[in-house]
Write an enzyme that holds these catalytic residues in place. Structure first.
Site, PDB file in Angstrom:
ATOM      1  N   ASP A  73       5.862  15.687  -6.482  1.00 57.04           N
ATOM      2  CA  ASP A  73       6.865  16.597  -7.073  1.00 57.04           C
ATOM      3  C   ASP A  73       7.171  16.252  -8.524  1.00 57.04           C
ATOM      4  OD1 ASP A  73       8.186  14.221  -6.669  1.00 57.04           O
ATOM      5  OD2 ASP A  73       9.970  15.097  -5.745  1.00 57.04           O
ATOM      6  N   ASN A 111      -1.562  -0.533  -4.019  1.00 56.12           N
ATOM      7  CA  ASN A 111      -1.077  -0.336  -5.382  1.00 56.12           C
ATOM      8  C   ASN A 111      -2.084  -0.810  -6.421  1.00 56.12           C
ATOM      9  OD1 ASN A 111       0.906   0.447  -7.312  1.00 56.12           O
ATOM     10  ND2 ASN A 111       1.340  -1.711  -7.622  1.00 56.12           N
ATOM     11  N   GLU A 112      -2.714  -1.960  -6.149  1.00 56.48           N
ATOM     12  CA  GLU A 112      -3.687  -2.519  -7.098  1.00 56.48           C
ATOM     13  C   GLU A 112      -4.880  -1.570  -7.260  1.00 56.48           C
ATOM     14  OE1 GLU A 112      -5.872  -6.774  -7.940  1.00 56.48           O
ATOM     15  OE2 GLU A 112      -4.427  -6.715  -6.298  1.00 56.48           O
ATOM     16  N   GLY A 143       0.571  -4.008  -1.512  1.00 49.77           N
ATOM     17  CA  GLY A 143       0.090  -4.615  -2.752  1.00 49.77           C
ATOM     18  C   GLY A 143      -1.349  -4.217  -3.057  1.00 49.77           C
ATOM     19  N   THR A 144      -2.197  -4.247  -2.026  1.00 49.13           N
ATOM     20  CA  THR A 144      -3.613  -3.876  -2.200  1.00 49.13           C
ATOM     21  C   THR A 144      -3.734  -2.406  -2.572  1.00 49.13           C
ATOM     22  OG1 THR A 144      -4.220  -5.510  -0.525  1.00 49.13           O
ATOM     23  CG2 THR A 144      -5.880  -3.860  -1.064  1.00 49.13           C
ATOM     24  N   LEU A 169       8.670  13.742  -9.657  1.00 49.00           N
ATOM     25  CA  LEU A 169       9.991  13.115  -9.805  1.00 49.00           C
ATOM     26  C   LEU A 169      10.038  11.764  -9.110  1.00 49.00           C
ATOM     27  CD1 LEU A 169      12.278  16.183  -8.987  1.00 49.00           C
ATOM     28  CD2 LEU A 169      11.967  15.140 -11.245  1.00 49.00           C
ATOM     29  N   GLU A 177       4.822  -6.795  -6.245  1.00 46.29           N
ATOM     30  CA  GLU A 177       4.510  -7.528  -7.481  1.00 46.29           C
ATOM     31  C   GLU A 177       5.802  -7.697  -8.277  1.00 46.29           C
ATOM     32  OE1 GLU A 177       2.061  -9.572  -9.667  1.00 46.29           O
ATOM     33  OE2 GLU A 177       1.346  -8.728  -7.795  1.00 46.29           O
TER      34      GLU A 177
END
EC number: 2.7.1.-
Length: 299
Positions: A218, A71-72, A68-69, A220, A271
């Site tokens: 890539d 990603n944030e 989560g961290t 994708l 999230e």
């Protein structure tokens, strides 16, 4: 003396009291590295610290925490305008470090810190959902999501990835497939999905390899759908013989659209996002990230 670039470590509040980390940082500072530390207290803190980091002109923002961290911080970096956007460094400190594990970031804090500060920065993709929310690792939908968001913390800590499965079996009433339709480049499927994994990275749920072929550079996204009316057999064959499973559908595309006749929940790196329509697209090379030279997620 060669000047070592400044780094700003954004530390999840839960890890603020970690003595080993304090020692590792002190050691690196003594070696001449300039590391600033900011601790998050609530949602939105990471975004503010990233802005501050950009104003300070640091070369790396290190995300210290779980998926989560990371990603944030990654999302805030992607949203940075202007030149000189810092690179992302990763310091895995969460309960489930799915992204860091699959990217082969070292477990040892001192080694992970060194990599985060002086490792080579490479461009990596991030995925954006409905033009606003991002995820760097994976979006999971369906039954797995309900488990992940409802698994008690203590059980998670004690059992790791197995806890998700056990908790799922304890909650048999929640095992129901979700009717939906999914489209992508040369891809169209509709039916009842038990679990949907849309991966920029490879694993979620504390070690479950949902998208084992995924690469983060890539352009994708990898899709894996677990189908099946008989939920338990599908679940067990998935875990025991995933390669030869009639209940698995794979796809890859730069974008996917998921539509459902009722509300679905997607878990984006921890999230939750609810809705009936999701458009998920990859933003190629949107972010610079310091990764090990042998990182399995790079092609």
């Amino acid at each position: 003396m060669h000047e070592i670039p400044t780094s700003l470590l954004i530390l999840n509040g839960k890890s603020a009291g970690d003595e080993t980390l304090r020692e590792a940082i002190t050691l690196l500072r003594n070696e001449g590295m300039d590391i600033q530390v900011r601790v998050t207290w609530e949602k939105g803190d990471a975004g503010r610290y990233v802005k501050e980091a950009q104003q300070l002109g640091v070369s790396t923002v290190i995300a210290g925490g779980g998926d989560g961290t990371i990603n944030e911080v990654a999302t805030a970096l992607v949203d940075c305008a202007g030149e000189h956007v810092p690179a992302l460094g990763i310091l895995p400190l969460g309960t489930a470090n799915d992204f860091a594990t699959s990217a082969a970031i070292p477990d040892a804090l001192d080694k992970a810190l060194q990599l985060a500060i002086i490792g080579k920065a490479v461009p990596v993709d991030i995925a954006r959902v409905n033009d606003k929310t991002c995820f760097i690792n994976m979006a999971t939908g369906g039954f797995g999501t309900r488990i992940t968001s409802e698994t008690p913390e203590k059980l998670k800590a004690a059992l790791g990835s197995v806890s998700y499965l056990i908790h799922g079996l304890m909650r048999m009433d929640m095992l129901k497939a979700d009717r939906c339709e999914i489209r992508g480049d040369n891809f169209h499927w509709q039916g009842d999905a038990l679990v949907i994994g849309i991966g920029n990275g490879r694993q979620a749920g504390g070690g479950q390899q949902l998208c084992p072929q995924a690469l983060i550079n890539d352009g994708l996204l990898q899709l894996r759908i677990f189908t099946g009316d008989e939920l338990l057999p599908a679940l067990f064959t998935t875990l025991t013989q995933p390669d030869d499973n009639p209940h698995i559908i794979d796809g890859k595309s730069a974008w996917f659209e998921v539509n459902a006749p009722h509300e679905l929940t997607f878990n984006l790196d921890g999230e939750p996002l609810r809705g009936e329509h999701f458009r998920i697209e990859v933003l190629p090379g949107a972010l610079q990230c310091r990764l090990p030279p042998d990182c399995p997620l790079l092609r």
